[in-house]
Design a protein around this motif. Structure first.
Motif, PDB file in Angstrom:
ATOM      1  N   TYR A 161       0.952  -1.272   0.042  1.00 14.11           N
ATOM      2  CA  TYR A 161       0.334  -0.025   0.103  1.00 14.11           C
ATOM      3  C   TYR A 161       0.798   1.299   0.138  1.00 14.11           C
ATOM      4  N   PHE A 162       1.748   1.375   0.924  1.00 13.44           N
ATOM      5  CA  PHE A 162       2.750   2.498   1.018  1.00 13.44           C
ATOM      6  C   PHE A 162       3.847   2.498  -0.255  1.00 13.44           C
ATOM      7  N   ASP A 163       4.076   1.482  -0.867  1.00 12.10           N
ATOM      8  CA  ASP A 163       4.981   1.543  -1.925  1.00 12.10           C
ATOM      9  C   ASP A 163       4.248   1.874  -2.961  1.00 12.10           C
ATOM     10  N   ARG A 164       2.945   1.740  -3.310  1.00 13.95           N
ATOM     11  CA  ARG A 164       2.146   2.448  -4.245  1.00 13.95           C
ATOM     12  C   ARG A 164       2.226   3.884  -4.224  1.00 13.95           C
ATOM     13  N   ARG A 165       2.449   4.448  -3.030  1.00 11.39           N
ATOM     14  CA  ARG A 165       2.371   6.016  -2.725  1.00 11.39           C
ATOM     15  C   ARG A 165       3.823   6.347  -2.481  1.00 11.39           C
ATOM     16  N   GLY A 166       4.858   5.583  -2.987  1.00 17.07           N
ATOM     17  CA  GLY A 166       6.197   6.219  -2.809  1.00 17.07           C
ATOM     18  C   GLY A 166       6.663   6.256  -1.518  1.00 17.07           C
ATOM     19  N   ILE A 167       6.219   5.306  -0.780  1.00 22.54           N
ATOM     20  CA  ILE A 167       6.881   5.503   0.776  1.00 22.54           C
ATOM     21  C   ILE A 167       7.310   3.759   1.162  1.00 22.54           C
ATOM     22  N   MET A 168       8.320   3.938   1.920  1.00 25.00           N
ATOM     23  CA  MET A 168       8.977   2.520   2.440  1.00 25.00           C
ATOM     24  C   MET A 168       8.466   2.574   3.677  1.00 25.00           C
ATOM     25  N   LEU A 169       7.830   1.307   4.045  1.00 24.70           N
ATOM     26  CA  LEU A 169       7.277   0.825   5.375  1.00 24.70           C
ATOM     27  C   LEU A 169       8.544   0.081   5.920  1.00 24.70           C
ATOM     28  N   VAL A 170       9.373   1.293   6.856  1.00 25.13           N
ATOM     29  CA  VAL A 170      10.611   0.561   7.368  1.00 25.13           C
ATOM     30  C   VAL A 170      10.347  -0.327   8.612  1.00 25.13           C
ATOM     31  N   ASP A 171       9.364   0.120   9.677  1.00 27.10           N
ATOM     32  CA  ASP A 171       8.944  -0.681  10.647  1.00 27.10           C
ATOM     33  C   ASP A 171       7.691  -0.261  11.130  1.00 27.10           C
TER      34      ASP A 171
ATOM     35  N   ASP B 185       2.847   8.223  14.016  1.00 29.43           N
ATOM     36  CA  ASP B 185       3.395   7.903  15.426  1.00 29.43           C
ATOM     37  C   ASP B 185       4.163   6.505  15.731  1.00 29.43           C
ATOM     38  N   GLY B 186       3.633   5.706  15.214  1.00 33.12           N
ATOM     39  CA  GLY B 186       3.929   4.367  15.493  1.00 33.12           C
ATOM     40  C   GLY B 186       4.459   3.414  14.162  1.00 33.12           C
ATOM     41  N   CYS B 187       4.853   4.220  13.300  1.00 32.60           N
ATOM     42  CA  CYS B 187       5.453   3.530  12.048  1.00 32.60           C
ATOM     43  C   CYS B 187       6.661   4.343  11.807  1.00 32.60           C
ATOM     44  N   ARG B 188       7.707   3.839  11.161  1.00 36.33           N
ATOM     45  CA  ARG B 188       8.736   4.473  10.391  1.00 36.33           C
ATOM     46  C   ARG B 188       8.443   4.497   8.776  1.00 36.33           C
ATOM     47  N   LEU B 189       8.169   5.680   8.235  1.00 32.77           N
ATOM     48  CA  LEU B 189       7.869   5.783   6.785  1.00 32.77           C
ATOM     49  C   LEU B 189       8.924   6.647   6.014  1.00 32.77           C
TER      50      LEU B 189
END
Ligand code: TMP
Length: 234
Positions: A165-175, A196-200
């Motif tokens: 979902y985030f990849d399609r929006r140009g964001i890496m879901l780190v943790d 607050d609770g994700c690294r993006l």
């Protein structure tokens, strides 16, 4: 839905009872804390942005078979949620080295992991949320074996769905960190999914679009949350 007694106030949210014993109002504040509340501040408009981001992400997960506590948005800062009996485990999923993993194992931030890493932390502010494993979870009777299967499967499924979902929006879901709870014999995903609770990390620039901007005094905190909201809600 009538908002009644306040039953819980946390660092970033307040929970209120409603006239339905199975439902709560979850209110998102602008307050921000870090390092077990040793650092405190305000991120202007965070509550409004996190309410919308979390609603969108939890809706996406529910549409793809992950049961969550989210029922509907009520206002700018409020959503209606199912009343869970919260399981006192913070579940962290990691795809890229960052934060405490980097410190603990001496690995450089930004290194991709060959497979996702799952970590558990005991939700206990007085203890500073220590890391625990399956044996501690059994010893402390935090969750049954069957419940842990649902939690682990759920966490990996959430990771697959949100990474894409985030990849399609140009964001890496780190943790990211998840919390689960019991509801009528089922395990549901609870709490929130927000910066607050994700690294993006922005995919091209690796710019941090999450609470690390606040934790590390990087500036542009509100702008980062607004950018995530823009990419998530369009
Ligand atoms: P960490 O690297 O500090 O262990 O954090 C991992 C992820 O979990 C990161 O995306 C932030 C999130 N997190 C929380 O949501 N609440 C917390 O109390 C902590 C320590 C981390």
């Amino acid at each position: 839905m009538e908002r009644r007694a306040r039953i819980y106030e946390g660092k970033a949210k307040i929970l209120y009872e409603t006239d339905d014993p199975d439902l709560l109002v979850q209110y998102f504040k602008d307050d921000a804390t870090a390092f077990n509340a040793q650092k405190r501040g305000t991120i202007v408009g965070k509550g409004v942005m996190n309410n919308r981001i979390s609603a969108a992400l939890l809706t996406h997960l529910a549409e793809h078979g992950v049961p969550t506590h989210f029922v509907k948005l009520l206002s700018d800062r409020e959503m209606l949620v199912k009343r869970l009996q919260i399981i006192k485990i913070e579940v962290v999923v990691r795809n890229i080295v960052a934060g405490s993993l980097s410190k603990r194992l001496g690995l450089p931030e930004g290194q991709a992991l060959v497979e996702p890493v799952l970590e558990f932390f005991y939700k206990d502010d007085a203890l500073g949320d220590p890391m625990i494993n399956d044996y501690h979870i059994r010893m402390l009777r935090l969750a049954s074996g069957t419940e842990m299967e649902a939690i682990v499967d759920g966490a990996f499924r959430v990771n697959e769905l949100l990474t894409e979902y985030f990849d399609r929006r140009g964001i890496m879901l780190v943790d990211f960190k998840l919390e689960f709870g019991r509801y009528r014999g089922q395990i549901l995903l609870g709490d929130e999914i927000t910066p607050d609770g994700c690294r993006l990390w922005e995919k091209e620039t690796r710019e941090r679009l999450d609470k690390d901007r606040f934790r590390r005094d990087l500036g542009g905190v509100e702008e980062a949350y607004a950018e995530v909201l823009r990419r998530v809600c369009g």
